[in-house]
Write a protein that holds these residues in place. Structure first.
Motif, short mmCIF file in Angstrom:
data_model
loop_
_atom_site.label_atom_id
_atom_site.label_comp_id
_atom_site.label_asym_id
_atom_site.label_seq_id
_atom_site.Cartn_x
_atom_site.Cartn_y
_atom_site.Cartn_z
N ALA A 92 0.44 -1.05 0.33
CA ALA A 92 0.32 0.09 -0.05
C ALA A 92 1.01 1.30 -0.33
CB ALA A 92 -1.11 0.11 1.36
N PHE A 93 2.11 0.99 0.97
CA PHE A 93 3.22 2.27 0.96
C PHE A 93 3.73 2.26 -0.55
CE2 PHE A 93 7.51 3.67 1.48
CZ PHE A 93 6.92 5.04 1.52
N GLY A 94 3.46 1.48 -1.37
CA GLY A 94 3.95 1.35 -2.41
C GLY A 94 3.58 2.17 -3.76
N MET A 95 2.09 2.09 -3.85
CA MET A 95 1.17 2.27 -4.18
C MET A 95 1.13 3.80 -4.35
SD MET A 95 -1.80 -0.70 -4.23
CE MET A 95 -2.58 0.35 -5.68
N VAL A 96 0.86 4.52 -2.75
CA VAL A 96 0.71 5.81 -2.84
C VAL A 96 1.96 6.51 -3.07
CG1 VAL A 96 1.16 7.52 -1.07
CG2 VAL A 96 -0.81 5.02 -0.64
#
Length: 108
Positions: free
Chosen positions: A3-7
Motif C-alpha cells: 500500500a505504501f508503494g502504491m501511494v
C-alpha cells in the motif's frame, strides 16, 4: 508495504501529470496535486485505510483521504526531484561549460 508503494508511485504519477499542465502558477500547485490525487484515488478505487485494516466511517471518506495522501506524496516527490536537480546544476556548472566550449572570457 504494498500500500505504501502504491501511494508513492501514484504520487509520482500525479506529479508527472501535473507537470504536463502548461504554465502552472506556483500558487496553485497544491490545489492541482490534490485534485489529481483525489482523481487517481477515485479512478483506482483505492482506499489505503482498508488496505491497512483500519476502520473508517464509510468507503467514500477513506478514498477521499487516500487522495489527500497521494497528493502529499506527489508534493514530496516534487521537492525531492527539485533537490536533486539543484544538486546536478551545482556540480555541473553550465556557465563554465559554455565559456569553455565557446572560448569566452569571464567578464566579472
Amino acid at each position: 508495504m504494498y500500500a505504501f508503494g502504491m501511494v508513492a508511485l501514484l504520487g509520482l504519477a500525479v506529479l508527472v501529470v501535473a507537470k504536463m499542465v502548461p504554465r502552472l502558477a506556483p500558487e496553485i500547485w497544491a490545489t492541482v496535486l490534490v485534485a489529481f490525487g483525489m482523481g487517481a484515488a477515485w479512478l483506482a478505487d483505492f482506499n489505503l485505510f482498508e488496505a491497512w485494516g483500519l476502520v473508517v466511517r464509510n468507503d467514500t471518506i477513506g478514498i477521499t483521504l487516500t487522495g489527500f495522501l497521494i497528493a502529499g506524496a506527489g508534493y514530496f516527490w516534487r521537492e525531492v526531484l527539485q533537490f536533486f536537480a539543484g544538486m546536478a546544476r551545482k556540480f555541473t556548472d553550465e556557465a563554465k561549460t559554455i565559456e569553455m566550449t565557446e572560448q569566452l572570457r569571464r567578464v566579472a
